[in-house]
Design a protein around this motif. Structure first.
Motif, short mmCIF file in Angstrom:
data_model
loop_
_atom_site.label_atom_id
_atom_site.label_comp_id
_atom_site.label_asym_id
_atom_site.label_seq_id
_atom_site.Cartn_x
_atom_site.Cartn_y
_atom_site.Cartn_z
N VAL A 147 -55.64 -13.15 36.09
CA VAL A 147 -54.69 -14.19 35.68
C VAL A 147 -54.73 -14.36 34.16
CG1 VAL A 147 -54.24 -16.68 35.76
CG2 VAL A 147 -54.67 -15.41 37.88
N HIS A 148 -55.92 -14.31 33.59
CA HIS A 148 -56.05 -14.41 32.13
C HIS A 148 -55.31 -13.26 31.44
CE1 HIS A 148 -57.83 -15.33 28.23
NE2 HIS A 148 -58.13 -14.04 28.12
N GLN A 149 -55.48 -12.05 31.96
CA GLN A 149 -54.77 -10.89 31.41
C GLN A 149 -53.26 -11.07 31.51
OE1 GLN A 149 -56.99 -7.70 33.74
NE2 GLN A 149 -56.53 -6.59 31.87
N LEU A 150 -52.81 -11.54 32.64
CA LEU A 150 -51.37 -11.70 32.85
C LEU A 150 -50.78 -12.74 31.90
CD1 LEU A 150 -51.44 -11.63 36.75
CD2 LEU A 150 -50.31 -9.93 35.29
N MET A 151 -51.46 -13.85 31.73
CA MET A 151 -50.95 -14.90 30.85
C MET A 151 -50.98 -14.45 29.40
SD MET A 151 -52.41 -18.38 32.69
CE MET A 151 -51.35 -19.44 31.72
N GLU A 152 -52.04 -13.74 29.03
CA GLU A 152 -52.12 -13.21 27.67
C GLU A 152 -51.01 -12.20 27.41
OE1 GLU A 152 -55.48 -10.54 26.38
OE2 GLU A 152 -56.06 -12.36 25.30
N ALA A 153 -50.77 -11.32 28.40
CA ALA A 153 -49.70 -10.32 28.26
C ALA A 153 -48.33 -10.98 28.18
CB ALA A 153 -49.74 -9.34 29.44
N ARG A 154 -48.13 -12.06 28.94
CA ARG A 154 -46.86 -12.78 28.88
C ARG A 154 -46.64 -13.37 27.50
NH1 ARG A 154 -46.40 -18.71 31.12
NH2 ARG A 154 -47.87 -18.73 29.39
N ASP A 155 -47.70 -13.96 26.93
CA ASP A 155 -47.58 -14.56 25.60
C ASP A 155 -47.32 -13.51 24.53
OD1 ASP A 155 -48.09 -16.98 26.80
OD2 ASP A 155 -50.22 -17.03 26.26
N GLU A 156 -47.83 -12.30 24.74
CA GLU A 156 -47.65 -11.22 23.76
C GLU A 156 -46.47 -10.31 24.10
OE1 GLU A 156 -51.41 -9.25 23.61
OE2 GLU A 156 -52.48 -11.02 22.84
N ARG A 157 -45.67 -10.70 25.08
CA ARG A 157 -44.46 -9.98 25.46
C ARG A 157 -44.75 -8.53 25.89
NH1 ARG A 157 -39.70 -12.08 21.30
NH2 ARG A 157 -40.00 -14.31 21.73
N ARG A 158 -45.82 -8.35 26.64
CA ARG A 158 -46.12 -7.04 27.22
C ARG A 158 -46.44 -7.17 28.71
NH1 ARG A 158 -51.64 -6.78 27.49
NH2 ARG A 158 -52.76 -8.27 26.15
N LEU A 159 -45.89 -8.23 29.31
CA LEU A 159 -46.16 -8.50 30.72
C LEU A 159 -45.60 -7.40 31.62
CD1 LEU A 159 -47.24 -10.33 32.95
CD2 LEU A 159 -45.08 -11.60 32.86
N LEU A 160 -44.39 -6.92 31.31
CA LEU A 160 -43.78 -5.90 32.16
C LEU A 160 -44.61 -4.63 32.19
CD1 LEU A 160 -39.97 -6.28 31.32
CD2 LEU A 160 -41.17 -6.97 33.40
N LYS A 161 -45.18 -4.24 31.05
CA LYS A 161 -46.03 -3.04 31.01
C LYS A 161 -47.27 -3.22 31.85
CE LYS A 161 -48.48 0.15 27.97
NZ LYS A 161 -49.66 0.17 28.87
N LEU A 162 -47.93 -4.39 31.72
CA LEU A 162 -49.12 -4.65 32.51
C LEU A 162 -48.80 -4.66 34.00
CD1 LEU A 162 -52.09 -5.38 32.82
CD2 LEU A 162 -51.49 -7.78 32.39
N GLN A 163 -47.68 -5.25 34.37
CA GLN A 163 -47.29 -5.28 35.78
C GLN A 163 -47.03 -3.87 36.30
OE1 GLN A 163 -43.99 -8.03 35.49
NE2 GLN A 163 -45.20 -9.72 36.33
N ARG A 164 -46.40 -3.02 35.49
CA ARG A 164 -46.17 -1.64 35.90
C ARG A 164 -47.50 -0.89 36.07
NH1 ARG A 164 -41.75 -1.83 32.18
NH2 ARG A 164 -43.08 -0.91 30.56
N ASP A 165 -48.44 -1.15 35.16
CA ASP A 165 -49.76 -0.50 35.26
C ASP A 165 -50.48 -0.92 36.53
OD1 ASP A 165 -49.28 0.72 32.84
OD2 ASP A 165 -50.48 -0.70 31.66
N LEU A 166 -50.41 -2.21 36.85
CA LEU A 166 -51.07 -2.71 38.06
C LEU A 166 -50.39 -2.18 39.32
CD1 LEU A 166 -51.64 -6.40 36.90
CD2 LEU A 166 -53.44 -4.70 37.31
N GLN A 167 -49.09 -2.01 39.24
CA GLN A 167 -48.35 -1.50 40.40
C GLN A 167 -48.62 -0.02 40.65
OE1 GLN A 167 -44.19 -2.54 40.33
NE2 GLN A 167 -43.65 -0.99 41.84
#
Length: 283
Positions: A147-167
């Motif tokens: 959750v910390h990673q996701l929120m940090e990625a959202r704040d840094e506008r790289r959430l979509l990349k992290l979600q793709r990596d997790l998927q």
């Protein structure tokens, strides 16, 4: 012809070509295997077969090591070191079946439920290790860290990349769901990860809470219901309630003194040392 094939000694050229072809095991072993084959009268095809087999074995070992490193395990655990007798509620045959990793091919999930200290993380890591050894990509994280990673990625506008990596990973391990409550935003981001992996990849979750208490962590009955609907559609549930596995191990290391131990201690306490001779004596 490749540059360098007409000059230099054969050993130097061979070493160069094997490096270019990325065959480090052949480079390291070809001379030793050649001597062994000459001694044993082995023909050239079998000599080459031995070298190629060694290269393949070593390459697979390196690939497993890379998958383990990429998964970021907090520790490497196997089922060989897990004491199934300490957790009678755990279905051992199911765990051994899961270690074959066919559930990953079927994109099924695993949820391990039980009170703290019963070895849920150990089993999760052991199944993840088996997956790495069988060629599957794996990622390990705790629920709070994810959750910390996701929120940090959202704040840094790289959430979509992290979600793709997790998927993209074939097995995602989410450890310790339930140990810390999540913010509404964190719970929604975690739900998105599980939802995006639904029927696309396997997810293994460990939790110290029964399903009916997950609302206390996620903060919403609606979100909890939707999450459980996806996680439990194709799922194997490991029940791991019992006495703390870690406390049992710790108690075993701190066993109470026996009568013989106490007698020896009393004898040692009763002995005195002569300051002049340095000899011990009893009163």
């Amino acid at each position: 012809m490749p540059a360098g094939t007409t000059s230099g000694t054969p050993q130097v050229l061979l070493a160069h070509h094997l490096k270019q072809l990325k065959l480090p095991t052949v480079l390291r072993e070809y001379d030793k295997i050649a001597r062994e084959c000459a001694r044993d009268g082995v023909d050239h095809p079998r000599y080459l077969l031995r070298l190629v087999e060694l290269e393949l074995i070593d390459r697979e070992r390196r690939m497993v090591e890379r998958r383990i490193k990429a998964a970021r395990f907090p520790a490497v655990k196997s089922l060989d070191t897990f004491d199934f007798t300490a957790i009678p509620s755990l279905n051992k045959m199911l765990v051994l079946e899961l270690a074959r990793c066919e559930f990953i091919l079927r994109r099924e999930n695993v949820i391990a439920l039980g009170n703290s200290g019963t070895g849920k993380t150990h089993v999760g890591l052991a199944l993840a290790l088996a997956a790495c050894q069988k060629g599957f990509t794996v990622a390990f994280t705790t629920a709070a860290a994810l959750v910390h990673q996701l929120m940090e990625a959202r704040d840094e506008r790289r959430l979509l990349k992290l979600q793709r990596d997790l998927q993209s990973v074939m097995l995602l391990i989410v450890d310790e769901l339930g140990y810390l409550p999540l913010s509404p935003t964190g719970a929604e981001l975690l739900f998105e990860v599980f939802s995006q992996r639904y029927e696309r990849g396997s997810t293994l979750v460990t939790s110290n809470l029964p399903f009916e208490d997950w609302t206390s962590v996620l903060g919403s009955e609606r979100l909890t219901g939707a999450l459980l609907d996806r996680l439990t559609h194709h799922v194997h549930i490991l029940t791991m309630n019992g006495d703390s596995y870690r406390l049992k191990q710790s108690a075993g290391r701190r066993r109470p003194p026996t009568a013989a131990d106490r007698a020896e201690q009393n004898q040692t306490t009763a002995e005195t040392v002569d300051p002049e001779t340095g000899k011990t004596s009893k009163p």
